[in-house]
Design an enzyme around this catalytic site. Structure first.
Site, mmCIF file in Angstrom:
data_model
loop_
_atom_site.group_PDB
_atom_site.id
_atom_site.type_symbol
_atom_site.label_atom_id
_atom_site.label_comp_id
_atom_site.label_asym_id
_atom_site.label_seq_id
_atom_site.Cartn_x
_atom_site.Cartn_y
_atom_site.Cartn_z
ATOM 1 N N GLY A 1 -50.606 11.983 -45.428
ATOM 2 C CA GLY A 1 -49.553 12.985 -45.665
ATOM 3 C C GLY A 1 -48.223 12.708 -44.987
ATOM 4 C CB THR A 2 -46.772 9.811 -43.088
ATOM 5 O OG1 THR A 2 -47.324 8.921 -44.043
ATOM 6 C CG2 THR A 2 -47.555 9.723 -41.818
ATOM 7 N N GLY A 3 -45.714 10.851 -45.868
ATOM 8 C CA GLY A 3 -44.594 10.914 -46.826
ATOM 9 C C GLY A 3 -44.261 12.350 -47.189
ATOM 10 C CB CYS A 4 -46.439 15.290 -47.891
ATOM 11 S SG CYS A 4 -47.464 14.502 -49.134
ATOM 12 C CE LYS B 1 -41.278 7.142 -47.612
ATOM 13 N NZ LYS B 1 -42.145 8.272 -47.992
ATOM 14 C CB THR C 1 -51.503 7.273 -41.848
ATOM 15 O OG1 THR C 1 -52.803 7.007 -42.404
ATOM 16 C CG2 THR C 1 -51.286 6.397 -40.635
HETATM 17 N N1 PLP Z 1 -52.619 14.077 -52.355
HETATM 18 C C1 PLP Z 1 -51.481 14.671 -52.678
HETATM 19 C C2 PLP Z 1 -51.530 15.989 -53.337
HETATM 20 C C3 PLP Z 1 -50.275 14.031 -52.376
HETATM 21 O O1 PLP Z 1 -49.124 14.604 -52.706
HETATM 22 C C4 PLP Z 1 -50.285 12.763 -51.740
HETATM 23 C C5 PLP Z 1 -49.073 12.064 -51.381
HETATM 24 O O2 PLP Z 1 -47.978 12.488 -51.514
HETATM 25 C C6 PLP Z 1 -51.495 12.208 -51.423
HETATM 26 C C7 PLP Z 1 -52.639 12.893 -51.742
HETATM 27 C C8 PLP Z 1 -51.598 10.896 -50.754
HETATM 28 O O3 PLP Z 1 -51.527 11.076 -49.416
HETATM 29 P P1 PLP Z 1 -51.761 9.839 -48.440
HETATM 30 O O4 PLP Z 1 -51.370 8.629 -49.202
HETATM 31 O O5 PLP Z 1 -50.839 10.101 -47.315
HETATM 32 O O6 PLP Z 1 -53.183 9.879 -48.048
#
Ligand code: PLP
Length: 271
Positions: A215-218, A179, A213
């Protein structure tokens, strides 16, 4: 004859009280895309728009019982794996993948939250590589995660892609989506999908400048898993997921917060 079954996706990830990442956003994504979401939490996190405050890992026996409860009962078409919490969770998960011969598995290589909280220690990263990389169909690291995995200084430049990917294949992966969101391109984001055959396809979208932004990866990884469950191939699943991500980034949810946003540099949810 038309198949009347609803496609199913199992998300194995952290629970996010803020519901913009982890199993909560995975479930929203999977549902929005027309599949049925099953959930097994690896950890309970306490978090809000200002970051992750605390992590409580699911006890291993409880984690195993939850996986068994779902998998002995229903056919799962695809799996999304997110935050892994600790070694015990990783090892238990590897065993279950083999026992149930799970397929269409997308692993989001979550290591650090964007608020800076470490979600996986380096010894745990090694176990994830050994136990899960050969067992999953796709990993979806961002640029900092690639560098944490390889000890490299990859910046997302086109000429760096091939050598970086060869090193990832040497770790036993089957395919990778590199990514580009943390890269240098100002107006667009290029992700590179490299499949088992080592074929590279570029997936480009317009960059959206936003504070939404979290949760974008999730969202991207659970969308790819869902599109696989719906019967698309990997390339199509990635391009449909990039499109889904872009449309939702542009139209993000606005929440009413208790404090001024500028004071906290908060990360906001997408939907
Ligand atoms: N919390 C959980 C349970 C996650 O799975 C993740 C990322 O996958 C995060 C927090 C971090 O999210 P972000 O980096 O998008 O704020």
């Amino acid at each position: 004859m038309k198949n009347n079954y609803t496609p199913t996706v199992l998300t194995i990830a952290g629970s996010d009280t803020y519901a913009g990442a982890g199993i909560q956003i995975d479930m929203k994504t999977i549902h929005k895309l027309g599949a049925y979401a099953f959930t097994v939490p690896t950890a309970l996190t306490s978090q809000n728009s200002t970051g992750v405050k605390d992590v409580f890992a699911t006890p291993i026996d409880v984690f195993e019982k939850q996986l068994e409860a779902v998998l002995e009962d229903v056919q799962i078409d695809a799996v999304k794996i997110g935050m892994l919490a600790n070694k015990g969770i990783i090892v238990a998960l590897a065993k279950v993948i083999d026992k149930y011969q799970l397929k269409n598995i997308v692993l989001d290589t979550v290591m650090v939250s964007s608020s800076g909280k470490n979600l996986l220690e380096s010894s745990e990263i090694e176990i994830m590589v050994k136990e899960l990389f050969p067992r999953v169909d796709l990993i979806t690291p961002n640029i900092p995660e690639v560098n944490a995995l390889l000890g490299s200084s990859y910046m997302g430049k086109p000429e760096e892609v091939k050598p970086t990917v060869e090193r990832l294949f040497a770790l036993g992966i089957n395919a990778v989506l590199l990514k580009g969101g943390h890269g240098l391109e100002r107006n667009r984001v290029t992700d590179y999908l490299i499949e088992k055959s080592h074929t590279i396809t570029e997936h480009t979208s317009q960059r959206v400048n936003t504070t939404h932004t979290h949760g974008t990866g999730c969202i991207l990884s659970s969308s790819i898993a869902t599109h696989l469950a719906l019967g698309h191939n990997l390339t199509k699943s990635v391009s449909l997921s990039k499109q889904f991500m872009y449309e939702h980034l542009v139209a993000s949810s606005s929440l009413k917060f208790n404090y001024l946003k500028e004071e906290l540099g908060r990360k906001e949810p997408i939907f």
